[in-house]
Design an enzyme around this catalytic site. Structure first.
Site, PDB file in Angstrom:
ATOM      1  N   ARG A 181      -4.705  60.751  52.493  1.00 14.44           N
ATOM      2  CA  ARG A 181      -4.841  59.714  53.801  1.00 14.44           C
ATOM      3  C   ARG A 181      -5.908  60.190  54.162  1.00 14.44           C
ATOM      4  O   ARG A 181      -6.857  58.594  55.272  1.00 14.44           O
ATOM      5  CB  ARG A 181      -3.707  60.525  54.747  1.00 14.44           C
ATOM      6  CG  ARG A 181      -2.342  59.798  54.906  1.00 14.44           C
ATOM      7  CD  ARG A 181      -0.925  60.451  55.880  1.00 14.44           C
ATOM      8  NE  ARG A 181      -1.306  61.762  55.641  1.00 14.44           N
ATOM      9  CZ  ARG A 181      -0.785  62.616  54.844  1.00 14.44           C
ATOM     10  NH1 ARG A 181       0.348  62.008  53.585  1.00 14.44           N
ATOM     11  NH2 ARG A 181       0.029  63.901  54.393  1.00 14.44           N
ATOM     12  N   GLU A 225       0.647  78.086  50.183  1.00 15.66           N
ATOM     13  CA  GLU A 225       1.796  79.018  50.642  1.00 15.66           C
ATOM     14  C   GLU A 225       2.075  79.739  49.766  1.00 15.66           C
ATOM     15  O   GLU A 225       2.332  81.413  49.613  1.00 15.66           O
ATOM     16  CB  GLU A 225       3.297  78.387  51.376  1.00 15.66           C
ATOM     17  CG  GLU A 225       3.948  79.569  51.904  1.00 15.66           C
ATOM     18  CD  GLU A 225       5.025  79.076  52.875  1.00 15.66           C
ATOM     19  OE1 GLU A 225       5.690  79.075  53.856  1.00 15.66           O
ATOM     20  OE2 GLU A 225       4.861  77.507  52.302  1.00 15.66           O
TER      21      GLU A 225
END
Length: 234
Positions: A112, A149
């Site tokens: 984006r 993560e």
């Protein structure tokens, strides 16, 4: 609704250091209250709020719960991009913000960041440089890993992204900053090419992650500018 552009002409030969970047500039009129005649044609005036550009864009962004996985509230900026008026005014505001800094390249983070960054590069008459996921760019590249993560990921930039020039002024663009892992890795790549990142420009800032190690590292390298600061998801 119409916005009046209040462009301020900046000296064309003055360069500012990154630590001199001014606070966010809104290039549009922000008169918050308008007085309108009441419906019954009496002398009573009613105060009506005039939305700012920030408020209009925030309203245009859609919240998608449980995407891409359960528990995540996804900020869908495509509904903002669909609105040509708001998209234009956002890019013009950014172009006004950076017009005094002789920006030579805008760097966009996949994916984006490409949408916002290429439009800003066009408005600034600057080159556009994509930072992509590993294996997506042809030719010689520089890579930088960063922690997720669970596990690691890598992003890359082309070695000739800035035409071999050192010390060029660049703006790094993405749609959203959260923990800051990808953006920090992007700044490392820009540093490897010896360019100067004036600012990291994001449409949305998730403030709940402001104290992460990666965000602190970003702040030590450049300024962060976001139009919309979200204190907490929900």
């Amino acid at each position: 609704m119409h916005f009046r552009l209040n462009f301020v002409k900046a000296p064309s030969m003055v360069k500012k250091k990154s630590n001199e970047v001014e606070k966010p500039i809104n290039a549009f009129s922000e008169e918050d209250l308008l007085l309108e005649d009441s419906a019954n044609n009496t002398d009573v005036k009613m105060a009506k709020h005039k939305p700012t550009l920030r408020e209009e864009i925030e309203q245009a962004i859609t919240n998608i719960p449980d995407f891409p996985k359960k528990g995540i509230l996804f900020k869908d900026i495509t509904t903002f991009l669909h609105n040509g008026k708001l998209f234009y005014e956002y890019i013009q505001m950014l172009a006004h913000r950076y017009q005094a800094y002789h920006v030579e390249y805008v760097v966009g983070i996949e994916a984006r960041g490409f949408m916002l960054g290429s439009a800003l590069a066009f408005a600034l008459n600057a080159g556009f440089v994509p930072i992509r996921k590993k294996g997506k760019l042809p030719g010689k590249v520089l890579s930088q890993s960063y922690m997720l993560e669970y596990g690691k990921d890598s992003i890359e930039i082309k070695e000739d992204a800035f035409a071999g020039l050192k010390g060029v002024n660049v703006i790094l663009v993405d749609d959203l900053i959260a923990t800051g892992g990808t953006a920090n890795a992007a700044l490392e790549l820009i540093g490897k090419l010896e360019a100067k990142c004036i600012e990291l420009s994001c449409l949305i800032n998730l403030c709940e992650f402001a104290e992460t190690k990666e965000r602190k590292a970003i702040e030590s390298k450049t300024h962060v500018f976001s139009l919309i600061d979200i204190e907490e998801q929900g």
